[in-house]
Design a protein around this motif. Sequence first.
Motif, PDB file in Angstrom:
ATOM      1  N   THR A  17       2.995  -7.532   2.147  1.00  0.00           N
ATOM      2  CA  THR A  17       3.059  -8.930   1.746  1.00  0.00           C
ATOM      3  C   THR A  17       3.969  -9.737   2.663  1.00  0.00           C
ATOM      4  OG1 THR A  17       2.676  -8.250  -0.536  1.00  0.00           O
ATOM      5  CG2 THR A  17       3.479 -10.480  -0.202  1.00  0.00           C
ATOM      6  N   CYS A  18       5.192  -9.250   2.916  1.00  0.00           N
ATOM      7  CA  CYS A  18       6.137  -9.988   3.765  1.00  0.00           C
ATOM      8  C   CYS A  18       6.176  -9.462   5.200  1.00  0.00           C
ATOM      9  CB  CYS A  18       7.532  -9.971   3.151  1.00  0.00           C
ATOM     10  SG  CYS A  18       8.302  -8.335   3.033  1.00  0.00           S
ATOM     11  N   ASP A  19       5.504  -8.339   5.470  1.00  0.00           N
ATOM     12  CA  ASP A  19       5.428  -7.720   6.793  1.00  0.00           C
ATOM     13  C   ASP A  19       6.808  -7.404   7.369  1.00  0.00           C
ATOM     14  OD1 ASP A  19       3.955  -6.584   8.864  1.00  0.00           O
ATOM     15  OD2 ASP A  19       4.137  -8.389  10.086  1.00  0.00           O
ATOM     16  N   ARG A  20       7.726  -6.959   6.507  1.00  0.00           N
ATOM     17  CA  ARG A  20       9.055  -6.521   6.949  1.00  0.00           C
ATOM     18  C   ARG A  20       9.254  -5.067   6.541  1.00  0.00           C
ATOM     19  NH1 ARG A  20      13.131  -9.537   3.985  1.00  0.00           N
ATOM     20  NH2 ARG A  20      11.510  -9.810   2.467  1.00  0.00           N
ATOM     21  N   PRO A  21      10.139  -4.341   7.209  1.00  0.00           N
ATOM     22  CA  PRO A  21      10.432  -2.961   6.794  1.00  0.00           C
ATOM     23  C   PRO A  21      11.339  -2.980   5.552  1.00  0.00           C
ATOM     24  CG  PRO A  21      11.724  -3.530   8.718  1.00  0.00           C
ATOM     25  CD  PRO A  21      10.826  -4.703   8.444  1.00  0.00           C
ATOM     26  N   ALA A  22      10.805  -3.473   4.446  1.00  0.00           N
ATOM     27  CA  ALA A  22      11.607  -3.735   3.247  1.00  0.00           C
ATOM     28  C   ALA A  22      11.628  -2.577   2.258  1.00  0.00           C
ATOM     29  CB  ALA A  22      11.077  -4.989   2.551  1.00  0.00           C
ATOM     30  N   ILE A  23      10.793  -1.568   2.444  1.00  0.00           N
ATOM     31  CA  ILE A  23      10.742  -0.442   1.510  1.00  0.00           C
ATOM     32  C   ILE A  23      11.500   0.726   2.134  1.00  0.00           C
ATOM     33  CG2 ILE A  23       9.239   1.108   0.215  1.00  0.00           C
ATOM     34  CD1 ILE A  23       7.014  -1.053   0.572  1.00  0.00           C
ATOM     35  N   LYS A  24      12.591   1.089   1.509  1.00  0.00           N
ATOM     36  CA  LYS A  24      13.440   2.172   2.021  1.00  0.00           C
ATOM     37  C   LYS A  24      13.157   3.466   1.252  1.00  0.00           C
ATOM     38  CE  LYS A  24      17.071  -1.075   3.288  1.00  0.00           C
ATOM     39  NZ  LYS A  24      16.101  -2.135   3.406  1.00  0.00           N
ATOM     40  N   THR A  25      13.570   4.579   1.814  1.00  0.00           N
ATOM     41  CA  THR A  25      13.409   5.871   1.151  1.00  0.00           C
ATOM     42  C   THR A  25      14.055   5.817  -0.228  1.00  0.00           C
ATOM     43  OG1 THR A  25      13.460   6.977   3.287  1.00  0.00           O
ATOM     44  CG2 THR A  25      13.873   8.342   1.353  1.00  0.00           C
ATOM     45  N   GLY A  26      13.304   6.215  -1.256  1.00  0.00           N
ATOM     46  CA  GLY A  26      13.809   6.218  -2.630  1.00  0.00           C
ATOM     47  C   GLY A  26      13.505   4.949  -3.407  1.00  0.00           C
ATOM     48  N   ASP A  27      13.064   3.881  -2.722  1.00  0.00           N
ATOM     49  CA  ASP A  27      12.709   2.627  -3.406  1.00  0.00           C
ATOM     50  C   ASP A  27      11.372   2.782  -4.119  1.00  0.00           C
ATOM     51  OD1 ASP A  27      14.947   1.416  -2.370  1.00  0.00           O
ATOM     52  OD2 ASP A  27      13.856   0.119  -0.964  1.00  0.00           O
ATOM     53  N   ARG A  28      11.245   2.094  -5.260  1.00  0.00           N
ATOM     54  CA  ARG A  28       9.957   2.009  -5.944  1.00  0.00           C
ATOM     55  C   ARG A  28       9.180   0.853  -5.317  1.00  0.00           C
ATOM     56  NH1 ARG A  28       9.233   4.383 -10.851  1.00  0.00           N
ATOM     57  NH2 ARG A  28       8.237   2.562 -11.759  1.00  0.00           N
ATOM     58  N   TYR A  29       7.875   1.039  -5.152  1.00  0.00           N
ATOM     59  CA  TYR A  29       7.019   0.017  -4.544  1.00  0.00           C
ATOM     60  C   TYR A  29       5.626   0.115  -5.146  1.00  0.00           C
ATOM     61  CZ  TYR A  29       4.827   3.654  -1.687  1.00  0.00           C
ATOM     62  OH  TYR A  29       4.139   4.760  -1.266  1.00  0.00           O
ATOM     63  N   ARG A  30       4.825  -0.934  -4.952  1.00  0.00           N
ATOM     64  CA  ARG A  30       3.432  -0.926  -5.407  1.00  0.00           C
ATOM     65  C   ARG A  30       2.550  -0.489  -4.253  1.00  0.00           C
ATOM     66  NH1 ARG A  30       0.926  -5.730  -6.575  1.00  0.00           N
ATOM     67  NH2 ARG A  30      -0.598  -4.620  -7.803  1.00  0.00           N
ATOM     68  N   GLU A  31       1.822   0.596  -4.440  1.00  0.00           N
ATOM     69  CA  GLU A  31       0.834   1.009  -3.449  1.00  0.00           C
ATOM     70  C   GLU A  31      -0.483   0.347  -3.838  1.00  0.00           C
ATOM     71  OE1 GLU A  31      -0.787   5.070  -1.539  1.00  0.00           O
ATOM     72  OE2 GLU A  31      -1.117   4.812  -3.680  1.00  0.00           O
ATOM     73  N   ILE A  32      -1.111  -0.332  -2.887  1.00  0.00           N
ATOM     74  CA  ILE A  32      -2.359  -1.043  -3.124  1.00  0.00           C
ATOM     75  C   ILE A  32      -3.432  -0.433  -2.234  1.00  0.00           C
ATOM     76  CG2 ILE A  32      -3.496  -3.292  -3.014  1.00  0.00           C
ATOM     77  CD1 ILE A  32      -0.303  -4.194  -3.046  1.00  0.00           C
ATOM     78  N   VAL A  33      -4.580  -0.110  -2.829  1.00  0.00           N
ATOM     79  CA  VAL A  33      -5.705   0.448  -2.091  1.00  0.00           C
ATOM     80  C   VAL A  33      -6.921  -0.434  -2.372  1.00  0.00           C
ATOM     81  CG1 VAL A  33      -7.189   2.461  -1.766  1.00  0.00           C
ATOM     82  CG2 VAL A  33      -4.773   2.773  -2.318  1.00  0.00           C
ATOM     83  N   MET A  34      -7.566  -0.921  -1.308  1.00  0.00           N
ATOM     84  CA  MET A  34      -8.762  -1.763  -1.459  1.00  0.00           C
ATOM     85  C   MET A  34      -9.923  -1.147  -0.692  1.00  0.00           C
ATOM     86  SD  MET A  34      -7.607  -5.726  -1.361  1.00  0.00           S
ATOM     87  CE  MET A  34      -6.430  -5.680  -0.038  1.00  0.00           C
ATOM     88  N   SER A  35     -11.096  -1.227  -1.291  1.00  0.00           N
ATOM     89  CA  SER A  35     -12.311  -0.708  -0.652  1.00  0.00           C
ATOM     90  C   SER A  35     -12.778  -1.673   0.443  1.00  0.00           C
ATOM     91  CB  SER A  35     -13.407  -0.511  -1.696  1.00  0.00           C
ATOM     92  OG  SER A  35     -13.731  -1.733  -2.305  1.00  0.00           O
ATOM     93  N   PRO A  36     -13.653  -1.211   1.322  1.00  0.00           N
ATOM     94  CA  PRO A  36     -14.150  -2.085   2.395  1.00  0.00           C
ATOM     95  C   PRO A  36     -14.760  -3.378   1.850  1.00  0.00           C
ATOM     96  CG  PRO A  36     -14.820   0.169   2.778  1.00  0.00           C
ATOM     97  CD  PRO A  36     -14.207   0.123   1.408  1.00  0.00           C
ATOM     98  N   ASN A  37     -14.416  -4.488   2.485  1.00  0.00           N
ATOM     99  CA  ASN A  37     -14.922  -5.814   2.162  1.00  0.00           C
ATOM    100  C   ASN A  37     -14.698  -6.210   0.696  1.00  0.00           C
ATOM    101  OD1 ASN A  37     -15.956  -8.222   3.082  1.00  0.00           O
ATOM    102  ND2 ASN A  37     -18.045  -7.701   2.524  1.00  0.00           N
TER     103      ASN A  37
END
Length: 83
Positions: A17-37
């Motif tokens: 979303t912000c295109d920064r190295p903002a997720i560090k080891t041990g941080d919780r984050y949302r993994e998003i997976v989208m299908s083609p198109n």
Amino acid sequence: MIRATVRTSRKPRRCITCDRPAIKTGDRYREIVMSPNHNGLGYPGWMRGGECASCADTYGRGFLINNTNPSNPATHQPAESTR
């Protein structure tokens, strides 16, 4: 098709979303997976990325990472006031 899952990072990651190295080891984050198109976004293949907690908060999805439910006052932690 889209899938979003909350994960704990085992390595540093960039936020899609912000295109920064903002997720560090041990941080919780949302993994998003989208299908083609997906919804006409034009990705030629599968897209996978992570969203940092700061961006999730900014766009109203922070409760997903923090395991709180905004409709349940017992679990909802409102953001701190900036006044």
